[in-house]
Enzyme design. Structure first.
Site, PDB file in Angstrom:
ATOM      1  N   LYS A  42     -50.209 -12.155   3.025  1.00 27.88           N
ATOM      2  CA  LYS A  42     -50.066 -12.890   1.964  1.00 27.88           C
ATOM      3  C   LYS A  42     -48.599 -12.576   1.283  1.00 27.88           C
ATOM      4  O   LYS A  42     -48.529 -13.514   0.586  1.00 27.88           O
ATOM      5  CB  LYS A  42     -50.998 -12.551   1.098  1.00 27.88           C
ATOM      6  CG  LYS A  42     -52.609 -12.582   1.616  1.00 27.88           C
ATOM      7  CD  LYS A  42     -53.638 -12.116   0.601  1.00 27.88           C
ATOM      8  CE  LYS A  42     -55.058 -12.219   1.235  1.00 27.88           C
ATOM      9  NZ  LYS A  42     -55.967 -11.494   0.283  1.00 27.88           N
ATOM     10  N   GLY A  43     -48.323 -11.363   1.514  1.00 29.89           N
ATOM     11  CA  GLY A  43     -46.985 -10.907   0.610  1.00 29.89           C
ATOM     12  C   GLY A  43     -45.695 -11.885   0.633  1.00 29.89           C
ATOM     13  O   GLY A  43     -45.133 -11.836  -0.594  1.00 29.89           O
ATOM     14  N   GLU A  98     -41.048 -12.070   6.096  1.00 30.26           N
ATOM     15  CA  GLU A  98     -41.973 -10.950   5.610  1.00 30.26           C
ATOM     16  C   GLU A  98     -41.685 -10.495   4.074  1.00 30.26           C
ATOM     17  O   GLU A  98     -40.479 -10.862   3.912  1.00 30.26           O
ATOM     18  CB  GLU A  98     -41.735  -9.747   6.765  1.00 30.26           C
ATOM     19  CG  GLU A  98     -42.235  -8.513   6.426  1.00 30.26           C
ATOM     20  CD  GLU A  98     -43.760  -8.571   6.747  1.00 30.26           C
ATOM     21  OE1 GLU A  98     -44.331  -9.291   5.758  1.00 30.26           O
ATOM     22  OE2 GLU A  98     -44.528  -8.024   7.556  1.00 30.26           O
ATOM     23  N   ASP A  99     -42.637  -9.868   3.556  1.00 25.26           N
ATOM     24  CA  ASP A  99     -42.159  -9.354   2.284  1.00 25.26           C
ATOM     25  C   ASP A  99     -41.400  -8.305   1.950  1.00 25.26           C
ATOM     26  O   ASP A  99     -40.304  -8.254   1.522  1.00 25.26           O
ATOM     27  CB  ASP A  99     -43.658  -9.312   1.632  1.00 25.26           C
ATOM     28  CG  ASP A  99     -44.518  -8.302   2.070  1.00 25.26           C
ATOM     29  OD1 ASP A  99     -44.325  -7.843   3.287  1.00 25.26           O
ATOM     30  OD2 ASP A  99     -45.671  -8.005   1.509  1.00 25.26           O
ATOM     31  N   ASP A 102     -41.452  -1.740   5.408  1.00 20.87           N
ATOM     32  CA  ASP A 102     -41.437  -0.063   4.956  1.00 20.87           C
ATOM     33  C   ASP A 102     -41.253   0.907   6.150  1.00 20.87           C
ATOM     34  O   ASP A 102     -39.929   0.944   6.464  1.00 20.87           O
ATOM     35  CB  ASP A 102     -42.621  -0.093   4.452  1.00 20.87           C
ATOM     36  CG  ASP A 102     -43.020   1.255   3.806  1.00 20.87           C
ATOM     37  OD1 ASP A 102     -42.003   2.000   3.410  1.00 20.87           O
ATOM     38  OD2 ASP A 102     -44.271   1.744   3.555  1.00 20.87           O
TER      39      ASP A 102
HETATM   40  P1  5GP Z   1     -44.658  -1.273   7.490  1.00 18.90           P
HETATM   41  O1  5GP Z   1     -45.486  -1.690   8.524  1.00 18.90           O
HETATM   42  O2  5GP Z   1     -43.104  -1.725   7.514  1.00 18.90           O
HETATM   43  O3  5GP Z   1     -44.777   0.434   7.161  1.00 18.90           O
HETATM   44  O4  5GP Z   1     -45.240  -1.794   6.130  1.00 18.90           O
HETATM   45  C1  5GP Z   1     -45.354  -3.203   5.808  1.00 18.90           C
HETATM   46  C2  5GP Z   1     -46.479  -3.753   4.848  1.00 18.90           C
HETATM   47  O5  5GP Z   1     -46.847  -2.740   3.896  1.00 18.90           O
HETATM   48  C3  5GP Z   1     -45.677  -4.746   4.036  1.00 18.90           C
HETATM   49  O6  5GP Z   1     -45.838  -6.165   4.597  1.00 18.90           O
HETATM   50  C4  5GP Z   1     -46.732  -4.709   2.673  1.00 18.90           C
HETATM   51  O7  5GP Z   1     -47.755  -5.237   2.918  1.00 18.90           O
HETATM   52  C5  5GP Z   1     -46.787  -3.168   2.842  1.00 18.90           C
HETATM   53  N1  5GP Z   1     -46.115  -2.595   1.818  1.00 18.90           N
HETATM   54  C6  5GP Z   1     -44.828  -1.518   2.204  1.00 18.90           C
HETATM   55  N2  5GP Z   1     -44.421  -1.269   1.006  1.00 18.90           N
HETATM   56  C7  5GP Z   1     -44.802  -1.714  -0.225  1.00 18.90           C
HETATM   57  C8  5GP Z   1     -44.473  -2.002  -1.505  1.00 18.90           C
HETATM   58  O8  5GP Z   1     -43.854  -0.866  -2.047  1.00 18.90           O
HETATM   59  N3  5GP Z   1     -45.615  -2.480  -2.233  1.00 18.90           N
HETATM   60  C9  5GP Z   1     -46.399  -3.411  -1.576  1.00 18.90           C
HETATM   61  N4  5GP Z   1     -47.196  -4.093  -2.555  1.00 18.90           N
HETATM   62  N5  5GP Z   1     -46.770  -3.293  -0.254  1.00 18.90           N
HETATM   63  C10 5GP Z   1     -45.863  -2.609   0.417  1.00 18.90           C
END
Ligand code: 5GP
Length: 173
Positions: A42-43, A98-99, A102
């Site tokens: 959703k982000g 993508e939002d 991370d």
């Molecule tokens: P990754 O797979 O890159 O570790 O994580 C990506 C997802 O983790 C993002 O699409 C998001 O939903 C969530 N996420 C990572 N960091 C944050 C943050 O600081 N705040 C929020 N609300 N979601 C995060």
């Protein structure tokens, strides 16, 4: 809205200016490709809606949903597709929106999975990136802002499904 203890990380005007810059860059690169804009729910919904409203070229939109952190603030390391694309993508140019990137796990998984469907090209736009946390590399060509390793909400990003509508980004502890 009652907000938790927070610090504003990125303000509204800064976001607006950066989105326009990104949209211009994307228009120059993909304007003649009729890309399929793939919004990761959703982000990314607010980032995507602001971004595409600056696009002055033909494009189509579709939506995907992957599992996120649930109610915790750290990744479980598991990525699930909750909603897939409606249309085939063979030979299409994709722009994934993508939002936040991370660790990069979600995007890494998503890109590998979509590549099996033989699109012509995959580009990625992420509103935020936390480079310090990266474990899986993906070519994210368009990045709104790089931020430190802090948990942020607002502008589409949530904490327990709240705060997505904030027009700016805040860090909460
Ligand atoms: P990754 O797979 O890159 O570790 O994580 C990506 C997802 O983790 C993002 O699409 C998001 O939903 C969530 N996420 C990572 N960091 C944050 C943050 O600081 N705040 C929020 N609300 N979601 C995060």
């Amino acid at each position: 809205m009652i907000l938790p203890e927070h610090e504003v990380v990125i303000g509204e005007d800064e976001i607006k200016a950066r989105i326009k810059e990104l949209a211009d860059e994307i228009s120059a690169d993909l304007g003649d490709k009729n890309p399929l804009v793939v919004v990761i729910l959703k982000g990314a919904f607010i980032f995507a809606s602001d971004l595409v409203r600056h696009f002055d070229f033909p494009y189509e939109m579709d939506f995907m949903s992957t599992s996120s952190y649930g109610s915790a603030t750290k990744s479980s390391g598991i990525v699930k597709i909750l909603k897939d694309l409606d249309e085939p993508i063979k030979d299409r140019t994709l722009l994934i929106i993508e939002d936040i990137v991370d660790t990069g796990l979600t995007l890494h998984y998503l890109v590998q999975m979509l590549k099996l469907r033989e699109p012509e090209r995959i580009e990625i736009a992420a509103f935020l990136s936390k480079p310090a946390r990266r474990k899986y590399s993906s070519e994210v060509k368009y990045i709104g802002f790089e931020i430190d390793d802090r948990f942020v909400v607002g502008y589409g990003l949530d904490y327990q499904q709240k705060y997505r509508g904030l027009p700016y980004v805040i860090a909460i502890e």
